[in-house]
Design a protein around this motif. Sequence first.
Motif, PDB file in Angstrom:
ATOM      1  N   GLN A  13     -11.743  45.458 -15.254  1.00 42.21           N
ATOM      2  CA  GLN A  13     -10.632  45.342 -16.192  1.00 42.21           C
ATOM      3  C   GLN A  13      -9.633  46.474 -15.978  1.00 42.21           C
ATOM      4  O   GLN A  13      -8.416  46.263 -16.012  1.00 42.21           O
ATOM      5  CB  GLN A  13     -11.152  45.357 -17.629  1.00 42.21           C
ATOM      6  CG  GLN A  13     -11.924  44.123 -18.031  1.00 42.21           C
ATOM      7  CD  GLN A  13     -12.346  44.154 -19.492  1.00 42.21           C
ATOM      8  OE1 GLN A  13     -12.130  45.140 -20.198  1.00 42.21           O
ATOM      9  NE2 GLN A  13     -12.959  43.083 -19.957  1.00 42.21           N
ATOM     10  N   LEU A  14     -10.160  47.684 -15.745  1.00 41.76           N
ATOM     11  CA  LEU A  14      -9.297  48.836 -15.503  1.00 41.76           C
ATOM     12  C   LEU A  14      -8.497  48.654 -14.220  1.00 41.76           C
ATOM     13  O   LEU A  14      -7.329  49.045 -14.136  1.00 41.76           O
ATOM     14  CB  LEU A  14     -10.146  50.101 -15.429  1.00 41.76           C
ATOM     15  CG  LEU A  14      -9.412  51.445 -15.387  1.00 41.76           C
ATOM     16  CD1 LEU A  14      -8.567  51.633 -16.649  1.00 41.76           C
ATOM     17  CD2 LEU A  14     -10.408  52.582 -15.241  1.00 41.76           C
ATOM     18  N   CYS A  15      -9.116  48.035 -13.219  1.00 40.17           N
ATOM     19  CA  CYS A  15      -8.429  47.800 -11.944  1.00 40.17           C
ATOM     20  C   CYS A  15      -7.242  46.858 -12.099  1.00 40.17           C
ATOM     21  O   CYS A  15      -6.328  46.869 -11.265  1.00 40.17           O
ATOM     22  CB  CYS A  15      -9.403  47.227 -10.918  1.00 40.17           C
ATOM     23  SG  CYS A  15     -10.592  48.426 -10.266  1.00 40.17           S
ATOM     24  N   GLU A  16      -7.241  46.047 -13.141  1.00 36.36           N
ATOM     25  CA  GLU A  16      -6.131  45.124 -13.366  1.00 36.36           C
ATOM     26  C   GLU A  16      -4.826  45.862 -13.604  1.00 36.36           C
ATOM     27  O   GLU A  16      -3.735  45.307 -13.410  1.00 36.36           O
ATOM     28  CB  GLU A  16      -6.435  44.209 -14.565  1.00 36.36           C
ATOM     29  CG  GLU A  16      -7.620  43.280 -14.376  1.00 36.36           C
ATOM     30  CD  GLU A  16      -7.353  42.192 -13.350  1.00 36.36           C
ATOM     31  OE1 GLU A  16      -6.178  42.005 -12.973  1.00 36.36           O
ATOM     32  OE2 GLU A  16      -8.319  41.531 -12.921  1.00 36.36           O
ATOM     33  N   THR A  17      -4.902  47.124 -14.039  1.00 36.02           N
ATOM     34  CA  THR A  17      -3.691  47.912 -14.264  1.00 36.02           C
ATOM     35  C   THR A  17      -3.020  48.291 -12.958  1.00 36.02           C
ATOM     36  O   THR A  17      -1.854  48.692 -12.945  1.00 36.02           O
ATOM     37  CB  THR A  17      -4.013  49.198 -15.036  1.00 36.02           C
ATOM     38  OG1 THR A  17      -4.842  50.059 -14.227  1.00 36.02           O
ATOM     39  CG2 THR A  17      -4.751  48.876 -16.326  1.00 36.02           C
ATOM     40  N   GLY A  18      -3.765  48.220 -11.843  1.00 40.54           N
ATOM     41  CA  GLY A  18      -3.209  48.555 -10.538  1.00 40.54           C
ATOM     42  C   GLY A  18      -3.149  50.032 -10.239  1.00 40.54           C
ATOM     43  O   GLY A  18      -2.588  50.445  -9.228  1.00 40.54           O
ATOM     44  N   GLU A  19      -3.726  50.859 -11.104  1.00 40.23           N
ATOM     45  CA  GLU A  19      -3.635  52.302 -10.939  1.00 40.23           C
ATOM     46  C   GLU A  19      -4.879  52.907 -10.279  1.00 40.23           C
ATOM     47  O   GLU A  19      -4.878  54.078  -9.932  1.00 40.23           O
ATOM     48  CB  GLU A  19      -3.403  52.968 -12.293  1.00 40.23           C
ATOM     49  CG  GLU A  19      -2.106  52.529 -12.960  1.00 40.23           C
ATOM     50  CD  GLU A  19      -1.937  53.118 -14.346  1.00 40.23           C
ATOM     51  OE1 GLU A  19      -2.853  53.855 -14.773  1.00 40.23           O
ATOM     52  OE2 GLU A  19      -0.903  52.848 -14.987  1.00 40.23           O
ATOM     53  N   ARG A  23      -6.708  47.594  -4.107  1.00 41.08           N
ATOM     54  CA  ARG A  23      -6.496  49.031  -3.959  1.00 41.08           C
ATOM     55  C   ARG A  23      -7.786  49.801  -3.703  1.00 41.08           C
ATOM     56  O   ARG A  23      -7.791  51.024  -3.649  1.00 41.08           O
ATOM     57  CB  ARG A  23      -5.776  49.596  -5.188  1.00 41.08           C
ATOM     58  CG  ARG A  23      -4.331  49.119  -5.291  1.00 41.08           C
ATOM     59  CD  ARG A  23      -3.652  49.639  -6.531  1.00 41.08           C
ATOM     60  NE  ARG A  23      -3.545  51.089  -6.551  1.00 41.08           N
ATOM     61  CZ  ARG A  23      -2.587  51.787  -5.936  1.00 41.08           C
ATOM     62  NH1 ARG A  23      -1.659  51.145  -5.225  1.00 41.08           N
ATOM     63  NH2 ARG A  23      -2.541  53.101  -6.027  1.00 41.08           N
ATOM     64  N   ARG A  38     -10.755  43.754  -5.027  1.00 45.36           N
ATOM     65  CA  ARG A  38      -9.732  44.654  -5.568  1.00 45.36           C
ATOM     66  C   ARG A  38      -8.912  45.244  -4.424  1.00 45.36           C
ATOM     67  O   ARG A  38      -9.440  45.970  -3.574  1.00 45.36           O
ATOM     68  CB  ARG A  38     -10.375  45.758  -6.399  1.00 45.36           C
ATOM     69  CG  ARG A  38     -11.152  45.230  -7.591  1.00 45.36           C
ATOM     70  CD  ARG A  38     -10.227  44.455  -8.523  1.00 45.36           C
ATOM     71  NE  ARG A  38     -10.963  43.721  -9.559  1.00 45.36           N
ATOM     72  CZ  ARG A  38     -10.377  42.930 -10.439  1.00 45.36           C
ATOM     73  NH1 ARG A  38      -9.068  42.747 -10.400  1.00 45.36           N
ATOM     74  NH2 ARG A  38     -11.091  42.292 -11.346  1.00 45.36           N
TER      75      ARG A  38
END
Length: 272
Positions: free
Chosen positions: A200-206, A242, A240
């Motif tokens: 879910q955190l990876c969805e931010t792209g950061e 990134r 993912r």
Amino acid sequence: MKNVLTNEIPFTITGTKQFTFESEKNRLYQILVFIPNEAPPETGFPIIYLLDGNSIFGTVVEAVRIQSRKPEKTGVIPSIVVGVGYPTSEPFSKERFYDYTMGEPEIEIPANKMDGATSQRHGGAEEFLRFLQNELKPAMEQTYPIDQKKQTLFGHSLGGLFVLHTLFTSPTSFQTYIAGSPSIHWNQSIILEEERLFHQLCETGEIKANVLVGIGELERWHHTNVGELAKSMVDRLSTRSRLKVEFIQFENEGHVSVLPPLISRSLRFALQ
């Protein structure tokens, strides 16, 4: 015959030092440090933090020393190595069961939970991660020329589980995460929930990180299913964009014998 075995002195690896570090929680750690002989780059040396430092510090240091002599051929550049171990002469300490595992602290591990384990308390991973982040890493950065943008965490077995826990719950702590034969089966529901929240955190792209997971080929038949669990997790992480994710299965190696080839491959992965 003349006795040539005279003037015996202890052998040490060039460039290494040993310290005792008492944490704010009054836990004692044996910290082993290797500093390259070369002048540091302007940005400082890359740094590799090793869990179970008592067992693998010497192997990693010698690999770095040898391979970094010709980085243009090996892909390995001079780096600081920090072994996080315990005040014991044994390769492993029972304290690792507490430091590397998640769950409710102070609960004892059943003796049959893992091969070779006696009843031990567990669930100290959050406390240990705070020690790394708030105590050990600042101490290293104040003492040595370190490139804070090139930091690696390496762990094997329970240590590999802790590496994944750190990636999922504190992904900016390091740039590269090496998990060898990770004990994903240990309180499996916890690490899988941490992975779910990480996605879910990876969805931010950061979130950006390098992740290497390695196992021995012979672990495919281990009763904990370590090989399949690790491969499935890598497949999910590989979605993912990134994350640079790599999975390696080392031919004819088991849970312990996989360490030397994993170490060599990890250096190229982390230091290129």
